[in-house]
Motif scaffolding. Structure first.
Motif, PDB file in Angstrom:
ATOM      1  N   GLN A  18      41.976  35.539  49.385  1.00  0.00           N
ATOM      2  CA  GLN A  18      42.614  36.768  49.708  1.00  0.00           C
ATOM      3  C   GLN A  18      42.905  37.655  48.374  1.00  0.00           C
ATOM      4  N   SER A  19      43.275  36.842  47.393  1.00  0.00           N
ATOM      5  CA  SER A  19      43.752  37.776  46.276  1.00  0.00           C
ATOM      6  C   SER A  19      42.416  38.548  45.813  1.00  0.00           C
ATOM      7  N   GLN A  20      42.711  39.742  45.512  1.00  0.00           N
ATOM      8  CA  GLN A  20      41.726  40.467  44.827  1.00  0.00           C
ATOM      9  C   GLN A  20      41.475  40.255  43.638  1.00  0.00           C
ATOM     10  N   PHE A  21      42.347  40.156  42.789  1.00  0.00           N
ATOM     11  CA  PHE A  21      42.230  39.471  41.459  1.00  0.00           C
ATOM     12  C   PHE A  21      41.412  38.219  41.243  1.00  0.00           C
ATOM     13  N   VAL A  22      41.661  37.411  41.984  1.00  0.00           N
ATOM     14  CA  VAL A  22      41.017  36.061  41.998  1.00  0.00           C
ATOM     15  C   VAL A  22      39.669  36.242  42.390  1.00  0.00           C
ATOM     16  N   ARG A  23      39.369  37.036  43.365  1.00  0.00           N
ATOM     17  CA  ARG A  23      37.835  37.337  43.478  1.00  0.00           C
ATOM     18  C   ARG A  23      37.317  38.423  42.429  1.00  0.00           C
ATOM     19  N   PHE A  24      37.955  39.109  41.832  1.00  0.00           N
ATOM     20  CA  PHE A  24      37.460  39.798  40.712  1.00  0.00           C
ATOM     21  C   PHE A  24      37.293  38.688  39.560  1.00  0.00           C
ATOM     22  N   VAL A  25      37.954  37.641  39.417  1.00  0.00           N
ATOM     23  CA  VAL A  25      37.868  36.872  38.228  1.00  0.00           C
ATOM     24  C   VAL A  25      36.534  35.896  38.429  1.00  0.00           C
ATOM     25  N   ALA A  26      36.497  35.336  39.988  1.00  0.00           N
ATOM     26  CA  ALA A  26      35.284  34.614  40.308  1.00  0.00           C
ATOM     27  C   ALA A  26      33.973  35.422  40.127  1.00  0.00           C
ATOM     28  N   THR A  27      33.903  36.535  40.449  1.00  0.00           N
ATOM     29  CA  THR A  27      32.768  37.341  40.538  1.00  0.00           C
ATOM     30  C   THR A  27      32.425  37.703  39.126  1.00  0.00           C
ATOM     31  N   GLY A  28      33.498  37.903  38.430  1.00  0.00           N
ATOM     32  CA  GLY A  28      33.329  38.400  36.819  1.00  0.00           C
ATOM     33  C   GLY A  28      32.827  36.960  36.170  1.00  0.00           C
ATOM     34  N   GLY A  29      33.183  35.635  36.811  1.00  0.00           N
ATOM     35  CA  GLY A  29      32.563  34.598  36.160  1.00  0.00           C
ATOM     36  C   GLY A  29      31.117  34.395  36.360  1.00  0.00           C
ATOM     37  N   VAL A  30      30.772  35.057  37.579  1.00  0.00           N
ATOM     38  CA  VAL A  30      29.106  34.661  37.771  1.00  0.00           C
ATOM     39  C   VAL A  30      28.496  35.927  36.678  1.00  0.00           C
ATOM     40  N   ALA A  31      28.953  37.156  36.566  1.00  0.00           N
ATOM     41  CA  ALA A  31      28.394  37.835  35.778  1.00  0.00           C
ATOM     42  C   ALA A  31      28.650  37.515  34.376  1.00  0.00           C
ATOM     43  N   ALA A  32      29.715  36.690  33.973  1.00  0.00           N
ATOM     44  CA  ALA A  32      29.738  36.312  32.737  1.00  0.00           C
ATOM     45  C   ALA A  32      28.556  35.486  32.123  1.00  0.00           C
ATOM     46  N   THR A  33      28.569  34.484  33.262  1.00  0.00           N
ATOM     47  CA  THR A  33      27.315  33.543  33.050  1.00  0.00           C
ATOM     48  C   THR A  33      26.118  34.072  32.967  1.00  0.00           C
ATOM     49  N   VAL A  34      25.767  35.098  33.705  1.00  0.00           N
ATOM     50  CA  VAL A  34      24.464  36.067  33.317  1.00  0.00           C
ATOM     51  C   VAL A  34      24.719  36.731  32.207  1.00  0.00           C
TER      52      VAL A  34
END
Length: 133
Positions: A7-23
């Motif tokens: 539910q944490s917006q920042f945690v979701r941001f970091v997780a989706t950012g991890g996917v983008a960083a992998t790309v």
């Protein structure tokens, strides 16, 4: 605990950012076969940025009050600052810092990985405040 994290917006941001960083990171390795390291870092950032926009709008911030076009335009603006951070950190580490401390293996990969992580907080607050308000 897990429910709170999702539910944490920042945690979701970091997780989706991890996917983008992998790309970003993976495409830099592929692009580097055909172009210089410096140019590959910049183009890979664009691939990661497109991924980040789609995931942030879909899973983190939602559509917000503004159109997708306006959000995308502001998103690019916030990312101009972030790409400068990424490039500067990556180049400084690869060309000066890591060699100076004796790192000889995977210098570009280490430098780029750290460079991609550098703008996490500035990007989060920029996107929360402007891109997806």
């Amino acid at each position: 605990m897990i429910r709170h994290l999702t539910q944490s917006q920042f945690v979701r941001f970091v997780a989706t950012g991890g996917v983008a960083a992998t790309v970003n990171f993976g495409s830099r390795i592929v692009l580097n076969r055909w172009m210089s390291f410096s140019v590959a870092v910049c183009l890979a950032y664009v691939a990661g940025m497109i991924t980040a926009f789609v995931l942030a709008r879909w899973l983190v911030f939602g559509a917000g009050e503004q159109s997708a076009q306006k959000s995308a335009t502001i998103f690019v603006g916030v990312n101009l600052f972030a790409i400068a951070q990424t490039w500067l950190v990556t180049m400084a580490l690869a060309n000066y810092v890591l060699p100076a401390i004796g790192v000889e293996m995977h210098v570009r990969e280490i430098a780029h990985a750290i460079g991609v992580l550098a703008p996490v907080f500035s990007s989060y607050f920029g996107h929360k405040r402007w891109s997806f308000r």
